[in-house]
Design a protein around this motif. Structure first.
Motif, short mmCIF file in Angstrom:
data_model
loop_
_atom_site.label_atom_id
_atom_site.label_comp_id
_atom_site.label_asym_id
_atom_site.label_seq_id
_atom_site.Cartn_x
_atom_site.Cartn_y
_atom_site.Cartn_z
N LEU A 21 73.32 -0.64 25.35
CA LEU A 21 71.97 0.15 25.65
C LEU A 21 72.19 1.35 24.70
O LEU A 21 73.15 2.04 24.93
CB LEU A 21 71.73 0.46 27.05
CG LEU A 21 70.85 1.41 27.64
CD1 LEU A 21 70.25 1.00 29.02
CD2 LEU A 21 71.05 2.82 27.58
N LYS A 22 71.15 1.89 23.82
CA LYS A 22 70.99 2.91 23.02
C LYS A 22 69.84 3.54 22.81
O LYS A 22 68.61 2.81 23.05
CB LYS A 22 71.95 2.76 21.69
CG LYS A 22 71.30 1.66 20.83
CD LYS A 22 71.85 1.78 19.53
CE LYS A 22 71.40 0.80 18.48
NZ LYS A 22 72.07 0.79 17.06
N VAL A 23 70.01 4.67 22.73
CA VAL A 23 68.61 5.52 22.13
C VAL A 23 68.51 5.53 20.61
O VAL A 23 69.35 5.89 19.90
CB VAL A 23 68.77 7.21 22.73
CG1 VAL A 23 67.36 7.73 22.33
CG2 VAL A 23 68.44 6.91 24.41
N ILE A 24 67.15 5.28 19.95
CA ILE A 24 67.22 5.43 18.60
C ILE A 24 66.05 6.54 18.62
O ILE A 24 65.02 6.35 18.84
CB ILE A 24 66.29 3.98 18.10
CG1 ILE A 24 67.43 2.75 18.23
CG2 ILE A 24 66.09 4.22 16.59
CD1 ILE A 24 67.16 1.52 17.90
N SER A 25 66.50 7.40 17.71
CA SER A 25 65.59 8.74 17.69
C SER A 25 65.06 8.84 16.25
O SER A 25 65.80 8.26 15.04
CB SER A 25 66.34 9.93 17.88
OG SER A 25 66.96 9.73 19.26
N ASP A 26 63.84 9.41 16.08
CA ASP A 26 63.19 9.62 14.72
C ASP A 26 64.02 11.15 14.46
O ASP A 26 64.06 12.10 15.06
CB ASP A 26 61.85 10.25 15.04
CG ASP A 26 61.15 10.53 13.85
OD1 ASP A 26 61.89 10.56 12.52
OD2 ASP A 26 60.08 10.98 13.68
N TRP A 27 64.82 11.09 13.26
CA TRP A 27 65.80 12.08 12.50
C TRP A 27 64.73 13.29 12.37
O TRP A 27 65.37 14.47 12.41
CB TRP A 27 66.32 11.78 11.51
CG TRP A 27 65.91 11.47 10.19
CD1 TRP A 27 65.26 10.17 10.05
CD2 TRP A 27 65.60 12.34 8.98
NE1 TRP A 27 64.41 10.31 8.79
CE2 TRP A 27 64.86 11.60 8.18
CE3 TRP A 27 65.69 13.57 8.99
CZ2 TRP A 27 64.38 12.11 7.16
CZ3 TRP A 27 65.47 14.13 7.57
CH2 TRP A 27 64.85 13.55 7.01
N LEU A 28 63.43 13.21 12.03
CA LEU A 28 62.63 14.31 12.11
C LEU A 28 62.29 14.83 13.29
O LEU A 28 61.99 16.23 13.12
CB LEU A 28 61.45 14.06 10.89
CG LEU A 28 61.53 13.26 9.77
CD1 LEU A 28 60.45 12.95 8.99
CD2 LEU A 28 62.23 14.66 8.74
N ASP A 29 62.38 14.25 14.35
CA ASP A 29 61.74 14.67 15.61
C ASP A 29 62.66 13.92 16.72
O ASP A 29 62.17 12.97 17.11
CB ASP A 29 60.37 14.53 15.81
CG ASP A 29 59.76 15.20 17.12
OD1 ASP A 29 60.62 15.58 17.75
OD2 ASP A 29 58.77 15.02 17.31
N PRO A 30 63.78 14.58 17.14
CA PRO A 30 64.80 13.90 17.82
C PRO A 30 63.94 13.60 19.46
O PRO A 30 64.49 12.67 20.06
CB PRO A 30 65.77 14.78 18.14
CG PRO A 30 65.79 15.68 16.73
CD PRO A 30 64.51 15.72 16.62
N LEU A 31 63.04 14.05 19.75
CA LEU A 31 62.28 14.11 20.95
C LEU A 31 61.58 12.78 20.90
O LEU A 31 60.92 12.15 21.94
CB LEU A 31 61.42 14.96 21.39
CG LEU A 31 62.05 16.43 21.56
CD1 LEU A 31 61.04 17.48 21.86
CD2 LEU A 31 63.32 16.49 22.60
N GLN A 32 61.11 12.20 19.85
CA GLN A 32 60.34 10.76 19.58
C GLN A 32 61.69 9.93 19.62
O GLN A 32 62.58 9.73 18.66
CB GLN A 32 59.81 10.80 18.38
CG GLN A 32 58.69 11.90 18.12
CD GLN A 32 57.29 11.41 18.47
OE1 GLN A 32 57.27 10.69 19.59
NE2 GLN A 32 56.12 11.96 18.23
N LEU A 86 63.23 5.69 21.00
CA LEU A 86 63.28 4.56 21.74
C LEU A 86 64.21 4.09 22.48
O LEU A 86 65.55 4.62 22.24
CB LEU A 86 62.88 3.43 20.77
CG LEU A 86 61.66 3.52 19.71
CD1 LEU A 86 61.74 2.24 18.64
CD2 LEU A 86 60.43 3.61 20.41
N LEU A 87 64.24 3.23 23.60
CA LEU A 87 65.38 2.86 24.27
C LEU A 87 65.76 1.44 23.80
O LEU A 87 64.77 0.54 24.20
CB LEU A 87 65.42 2.98 25.66
CG LEU A 87 66.43 2.75 26.64
CD1 LEU A 87 67.77 3.36 26.49
CD2 LEU A 87 65.86 2.71 28.17
#
Length: 337
Positions: A29-40, A42-43
C-alpha cells in the motif's frame, strides 16, 4: 454512522468464492503524489501473485472513488500522468500496463451523502423515507492528506473530509471518513460485521462522526455509482443463513456482482452501528435500493474513472440508507459506521 463495511474483491479464476485467497500474494500500500502538488495524490494497493496482480486505486480527486483492475501477469504496473489526470480532459491520465494483461476492470464512485428526517415516518422502506434535506455532493468536500493516516504496517489509510462550503456549520465538529484496509492473509476483523477477507480483497469502512443533523431523527444514506457492463447494471444477490456467529442477529449477506468470471464483487452485511464498539444493542438496518441506469453527467465526476475508462461509459447507481425511524440511530451519539 457506525459502521458500514464494504468488502471489495477481484476474482481471477473460476474457483468458488470460498476458495479466494488460496494464492499467496505480496500486498503493498503506497501513496502516489503529484510532485508539483503533493496534496494531489492517489492510494495504490497492489497484490502480486505468482501469475496475476490485483490493483485497487483510491482517490479523493473529485468524489471518493476506487478503480478495481485485475491482470494476468505479476509484472503489471500503474502509470499516472499527473498533468493529464488533473486537467479538464483526464482521458488516458491513468493506465495499468500492459493493457492486454487486463482481465477485469471496474470502478465505484461515492457521489452523495443523503439526509432525511424520519420523525413522522413509520415505514423505513418509504421512498423517500421522510423529509429530505439537500444532499451533500462528495465532490465538494475537502479531504485530509492521505499521507498523514497511511499505515503500511496495517495496510490501512483513511480519507477524512468535510464540505468546502458549510453555511450551517453541520460539519464544524464532525467529519465523514473512508477507511481503506488491505490484507496480507485470510481472516476476520475483531469487530462486527466480521466479513471474511483474503489477500485478494480490500475493505472499506465508512464513518460519519460528530456531524450536526438537520432533523430530530435524521437518517443518512450514501449514493454509490458503478460502471455498467454493456447495457445492463451489475446484479445484487442476497444470501440468507441461519448462522449469525460473526454478526449477531444479522442473517443476510449482500453482494454486488459485476458479471461473469473472471470478475469481482462488492460484499456487505446490511447492518450499521450507532456506537463505536458495534454490537447488537447499537445495530441498525442498512437498506440498499435497486440499481438503476444513470447518465454520467448527472453524477459528480471522478477524474480517475474518466482517466482510466474515458468519457463514454454507462453508469448505474444505488443508495445505501442507514437506520430506521425507531430503534438505535445516529441521534444516539452522533455516530454512524
Amino acid at each position: 454512522m457506525r459502521s458500514l463495511v464494504l468488502l471489495l474483491s477481484l476474482l481471477l479464476t473460476a474457483a468458488p468464492f470460498d476458495l479466494l485467497g488460496e494464492e499467496t500474494r505480496q500486498v503493498s500500500l503506497k501513496v502516489i503524489s503529484d510532485w508539483l502538488d503533493p496534496l494531489q495524490n492517489l492510494l495504490h494497493i497492489q497484490a502480486v501473485g505468482a501469475t496475476s496482480t490485483l490493483h485497487y486505486v483510491w482517490s479523493c480527486l473529485g468524489p471518493p472513488a476506487v478503480l478495481l483492475v485485475a491482470t494476468n501477469t505479476p509484472t503489471s504496473t500503474l502509470s499516472v500522468n499527473w498533468s493529464l489526470l488533473t486537467s479538464s480532459e483526464p482521458d488516458g491520465g491513468l493506465m495499468v500496463l500492459p493493457k492486454e494483461s487486463i482481465q477485469f476492470s471496474s470502478a465505484l464512485v461515492f457521489t452523495r451523502l443523503f439526509e432525511s428526517d424520519s420523525t413522522n415516518t413509520s415505514d423505513a422502506a418509504a421512498k423517500p423515507p421522510g423529509k429530505s434535506y439537500p444532499p451533500w455532493s462528495l465532490a465538494d468536500f475537502s479531504w485530509d492528506n492521505i499521507t498523514d493516516s497511511l499505515d503500511p504496517a496495517s495496510l490501512s489509510a483513511t480519507f477524512r473530509g468535510h464540505p468546502i462550503h458549510d453555511p450551517t456549520g453541520a460539519f464544524a465538529s464532525g467529519s465523514l471518513a473512508f477507511r481503506v484496509q488491505a490484507f496480507s492473509r485470510s481472516g476476520r476483523p475483531a469487530q462486527p460485521p466480521r466479513l471474511l477477507h483474503t489477500a485478494d480483497t480490500c475493505q472499506l469502512e465508512v464513518d460519519l462522526v460528530g456531524v450536526s443533523p438537520r432533523g430530530n431523527r435524521s437518517l443518512f444514506g450514501l449514493e454509490v455509482a458503478t460502471l455498467g457492463h454493456g447495457p445492463d447494471c451489475p446484479s445484487v444477490q442476497e444470501q440468507r443463513s441461519i448462522d449469525d456467529e460473526y454478526a449477531p442477529a444479522v442473517f443476510q449477506l449482500d453482494q454486488l456482482l459485476w458479471g461473469s468470471l473472471p470478475s469481482g464483487f462488492m460484499q456487505w452485511r446490511p447492518v450499521a452501528f450507532s456506537q463505536k464498539q458495534g454490537g447488537r444493542e447499537s445495530a441498525m438496518p442498512c437498506q440498499a435500493s435497486p440499481l438503476y441506469p444513470t447518465l454520467a453527467y448527472l453524477l459528480p465526476q471522478s477524474p480517475i474513472v474518466r482517466a482510466f475508462f474515458g468519457s463514454q461509459n454507462n453508469f448505474c447507481a444505488f443508495s445505501l440508507t442507514f437506520g430506521a425511524s425507531t430503534g438505535p440511530g445516529y441521534w444516539d451519539q452522533h455516530y454512524l459506521s
